[in-house]
Design an enzyme around this catalytic site. Structure first.
Site, PDB file in Angstrom:
ATOM      1  N   GLY A  30     -14.661 -27.392  37.838  1.00 42.69           N
ATOM      2  CA  GLY A  30     -14.976 -28.008  38.439  1.00 42.69           C
ATOM      3  C   GLY A  30     -13.873 -29.038  38.870  1.00 42.69           C
ATOM      4  O   GLY A  30     -13.585 -29.381  37.471  1.00 42.69           O
ATOM      5  N   SER A  31     -14.191 -30.174  39.318  1.00 41.23           N
ATOM      6  CA  SER A  31     -13.397 -31.811  39.069  1.00 41.23           C
ATOM      7  C   SER A  31     -11.284 -30.948  39.692  1.00 41.23           C
ATOM      8  O   SER A  31     -10.532 -31.490  38.239  1.00 41.23           O
ATOM      9  CB  SER A  31     -13.198 -32.479  38.067  1.00 41.23           C
ATOM     10  OG  SER A  31     -14.360 -33.115  37.634  1.00 41.23           O
ATOM     11  N   LEU A  32     -11.706 -30.089  40.526  1.00 42.39           N
ATOM     12  CA  LEU A  32     -10.352 -29.051  40.398  1.00 42.39           C
ATOM     13  C   LEU A  32      -8.551 -30.316  40.652  1.00 42.39           C
ATOM     14  O   LEU A  32      -9.224 -31.437  41.109  1.00 42.39           O
ATOM     15  CB  LEU A  32     -10.167 -28.370  42.076  1.00 42.39           C
ATOM     16  CG  LEU A  32     -11.283 -28.026  41.930  1.00 42.39           C
ATOM     17  CD1 LEU A  32     -11.646 -27.154  42.481  1.00 42.39           C
ATOM     18  CD2 LEU A  32     -11.659 -26.530  40.458  1.00 42.39           C
ATOM     19  N   HIS A  33      -7.626 -29.738  40.077  1.00 39.67           N
ATOM     20  CA  HIS A  33      -6.493 -30.868  40.125  1.00 39.67           C
ATOM     21  C   HIS A  33      -5.391 -29.226  40.212  1.00 39.67           C
ATOM     22  O   HIS A  33      -5.974 -27.926  40.230  1.00 39.67           O
ATOM     23  CB  HIS A  33      -6.108 -30.918  38.824  1.00 39.67           C
ATOM     24  CG  HIS A  33      -6.631 -30.403  37.719  1.00 39.67           C
ATOM     25  ND1 HIS A  33      -6.166 -29.510  37.645  1.00 39.67           N
ATOM     26  CD2 HIS A  33      -7.523 -30.961  36.665  1.00 39.67           C
ATOM     27  CE1 HIS A  33      -5.842 -28.757  36.127  1.00 39.67           C
ATOM     28  NE2 HIS A  33      -6.846 -29.580  35.515  1.00 39.67           N
ATOM     29  N   GLY A  35      -3.391 -27.796  38.401  1.00 38.13           N
ATOM     30  CA  GLY A  35      -3.709 -26.768  37.427  1.00 38.13           C
ATOM     31  C   GLY A  35      -4.651 -25.629  38.130  1.00 38.13           C
ATOM     32  O   GLY A  35      -3.934 -24.385  38.067  1.00 38.13           O
ATOM     33  N   HIS A  36      -5.677 -25.749  37.905  1.00 34.69           N
ATOM     34  CA  HIS A  36      -6.680 -24.725  38.663  1.00 34.69           C
ATOM     35  C   HIS A  36      -5.732 -24.245  40.844  1.00 34.69           C
ATOM     36  O   HIS A  36      -6.597 -23.134  40.133  1.00 34.69           O
ATOM     37  CB  HIS A  36      -7.872 -25.581  39.281  1.00 34.69           C
ATOM     38  CG  HIS A  36      -8.834 -26.080  38.440  1.00 34.69           C
ATOM     39  ND1 HIS A  36      -9.010 -27.583  38.128  1.00 34.69           N
ATOM     40  CD2 HIS A  36      -9.466 -25.660  37.169  1.00 34.69           C
ATOM     41  CE1 HIS A  36      -9.781 -27.550  36.957  1.00 34.69           C
ATOM     42  NE2 HIS A  36      -9.604 -26.910  36.962  1.00 34.69           N
ATOM     43  N   GLN A  60     -21.317 -24.358  26.514  1.00 30.72           N
ATOM     44  CA  GLN A  60     -20.063 -24.992  25.503  1.00 30.72           C
ATOM     45  C   GLN A  60     -19.500 -25.817  25.037  1.00 30.72           C
ATOM     46  O   GLN A  60     -18.226 -25.796  23.938  1.00 30.72           O
ATOM     47  CB  GLN A  60     -18.630 -24.198  26.508  1.00 30.72           C
ATOM     48  CG  GLN A  60     -18.410 -24.965  27.693  1.00 30.72           C
ATOM     49  CD  GLN A  60     -17.907 -24.239  28.754  1.00 30.72           C
ATOM     50  OE1 GLN A  60     -17.726 -23.412  29.030  1.00 30.72           O
ATOM     51  NE2 GLN A  60     -16.450 -24.458  28.047  1.00 30.72           N
ATOM     52  N   SER A 183      -5.945 -31.569  33.703  1.00 31.31           N
ATOM     53  CA  SER A 183      -6.921 -31.593  32.830  1.00 31.31           C
ATOM     54  C   SER A 183      -7.776 -32.464  33.864  1.00 31.31           C
ATOM     55  O   SER A 183      -7.641 -33.678  33.921  1.00 31.31           O
ATOM     56  CB  SER A 183      -6.880 -32.218  31.755  1.00 31.31           C
ATOM     57  OG  SER A 183      -7.988 -31.693  31.310  1.00 31.31           O
TER      58      SER A 183
HETATM   59  P1  AMP Z   1     -11.387 -25.905  33.608  1.00 34.05           P
HETATM   60  O1  AMP Z   1     -12.582 -26.287  34.760  1.00 34.05           O
HETATM   61  O2  AMP Z   1     -10.949 -26.907  32.557  1.00 34.05           O
HETATM   62  O3  AMP Z   1     -12.435 -24.917  32.830  1.00 34.05           O
HETATM   63  O4  AMP Z   1     -10.219 -24.308  33.793  1.00 34.05           O
HETATM   64  C1  AMP Z   1     -10.294 -23.644  34.367  1.00 34.05           C
HETATM   65  C2  AMP Z   1      -9.550 -23.114  33.912  1.00 34.05           C
HETATM   66  O5  AMP Z   1      -8.621 -23.887  35.198  1.00 34.05           O
HETATM   67  C3  AMP Z   1      -8.550 -22.444  32.743  1.00 34.05           C
HETATM   68  O6  AMP Z   1      -8.597 -20.991  32.982  1.00 34.05           O
HETATM   69  C4  AMP Z   1      -7.899 -23.579  32.240  1.00 34.05           C
HETATM   70  O7  AMP Z   1      -6.655 -22.978  31.756  1.00 34.05           O
HETATM   71  C5  AMP Z   1      -7.098 -23.626  33.748  1.00 34.05           C
HETATM   72  N1  AMP Z   1      -6.172 -25.324  33.627  1.00 34.05           N
HETATM   73  C6  AMP Z   1      -6.966 -26.191  33.140  1.00 34.05           C
HETATM   74  N2  AMP Z   1      -5.560 -27.037  33.690  1.00 34.05           N
HETATM   75  C7  AMP Z   1      -4.864 -26.645  33.341  1.00 34.05           C
HETATM   76  C8  AMP Z   1      -3.339 -26.551  33.929  1.00 34.05           C
HETATM   77  N3  AMP Z   1      -3.018 -28.240  33.874  1.00 34.05           N
HETATM   78  N4  AMP Z   1      -2.571 -25.500  34.482  1.00 34.05           N
HETATM   79  C9  AMP Z   1      -3.195 -24.568  34.377  1.00 34.05           C
HETATM   80  N5  AMP Z   1      -3.784 -24.387  33.937  1.00 34.05           N
HETATM   81  C10 AMP Z   1      -5.006 -25.207  33.963  1.00 34.05           C
END
Ligand code: AMP
Length: 273
Positions: A30-33, A35-36, A60, A183
């Site tokens: 969550g806290s989507l940006h 990248g997600h 984790q 992130s």
């Molecule tokens: P998270 O919510 O941080 O666990 O991330 C979920 C997925 O999004 C994971 O596969 C991360 O590697 C990917 N992710 C996080 N930040 C980025 C980013 N800046 N660019 C591309 N993928 C990302």
């Protein structure tokens, strides 16, 4: 237009996915940006239906306080997902996920106990555990993951592809205008530190560029570590150059990535270039 379905229970998930083929899955905390969003767009493009999960996986987190203060923004996340026309959002509780016994033994070999595996005890065991459970439930054809978490990507790919038919698809890291990798944890930084983190990224991108087609010695990496710590007042947990394929220590710039983990005002950031 078919509305996005929010699935809270495993029964809802099973019902929703009954008879659906070519399922794409994007696991998130969550806290989507953006990248997600880039992962989700790729899934929507290549798969019939896309499931996005939002689950801040307690297993984790090697630090309770880190889990507690991890940013959460469900309402905003749902808005983003709706706009993207995601088919299914799976938002399980801890009980829904950890309702069954572990069937696959998770063991990291000694050669894997490097970088974040060395510094965050039990972290990847927790990541792999939840990924096995999610993959068992969703049975996706493709799972989309980001290179931002490169070691995670390689480890999950290895475990999942060895045990399931699902393929793990790697996706490029999305950065902001200052080259800082997006992130969810960036939400914990103030403006000054956001700028500083961007400078650290840019510094390492330029450093690697300067040595393209060449070698970078271990000594030079160590000097870079000292320089960054001094100039930006950060605590670097590790700064290492490693082979892109097998993560062994390497001097060859072209076939390697530089990995960094550091603390900026108690917030731990990771990246790779
Ligand atoms: P998270 O919510 O941080 O666990 O991330 C979920 C997925 O999004 C994971 O596969 C991360 O590697 C990917 N992710 C996080 N930040 C980025 C980013 N800046 N660019 C591309 N993928 C990302």
């Amino acid at each position: 237009f078919i509305q996005m379905k929010i699935l809270l229970r495993n029964n809802d998930l099973n019902e929703a996915l009954l008879g659906v083929s070519n399922v794409g899955f994007v696991p998130t905390m969550g806290s989507l940006h953006n990248g997600h969003v880039s992962l989700i767009k790729k899934s929507l493009r290549y798969c019939n239906k896309t499931v996005v999960s939002i689950f801040v996986n307690p297993k984790q987190f090697n630090n309770k306080n880190d889990f507690k203060k991890y940013p959460r923004s469900e309402k905003r996340d749902l808005k983003i997902l709706k706009k993207l026309k995601v088919n299914f959002v799976y938002i399980p509780t801890k009980k829904q996920i950890y309702n069954s016994k572990k069937k696959i033994k998770i063991h990291l070999s000694k050669k894997n106990k490097i970088l974040c595996a060395k510094h965050r005890k039990g972290h990847f065991e927790g990541v792999i555990d939840v990924m096995i459970r999610l993959t068992e439930k969703i049975k996706p054809t493709k799972i989309f993951m980001g290179e931002k978490d490169f070691q995670q990507l390689l480890l999950v790919k290895q475990f999942i592809e060895n045990n399931f038919k699902s393929k793990v698809i790697s996706c490029k890291t999305i950065r902001d205008d200052n080259k800082l990798a997006l992130s969810s944890r960036n939400l914990l930084l103030n403006k000054k530190n956001l700028t500083k983190a961007g400078r650290v990224s840019r510094n390492l991108i330029n450093f690697k560029k300067r040595f393209s087609n060449k070698m970078i010695s271990k000594r030079l990496i160590l000097e870079k570590k000292v320089e960054l710590e001094k100039n930006y007042n950060i605590d670097i947990e590790y700064l290492e150059m490693r082979d892109k394929k097998n993560l062994s220590i390497s001097k060859k710039v072209n076939s390697s990535k530089i990995f960094i983990a550091y603390y900026l005002d108690k917030i731990r950031l990771i990246d790779n270039f």
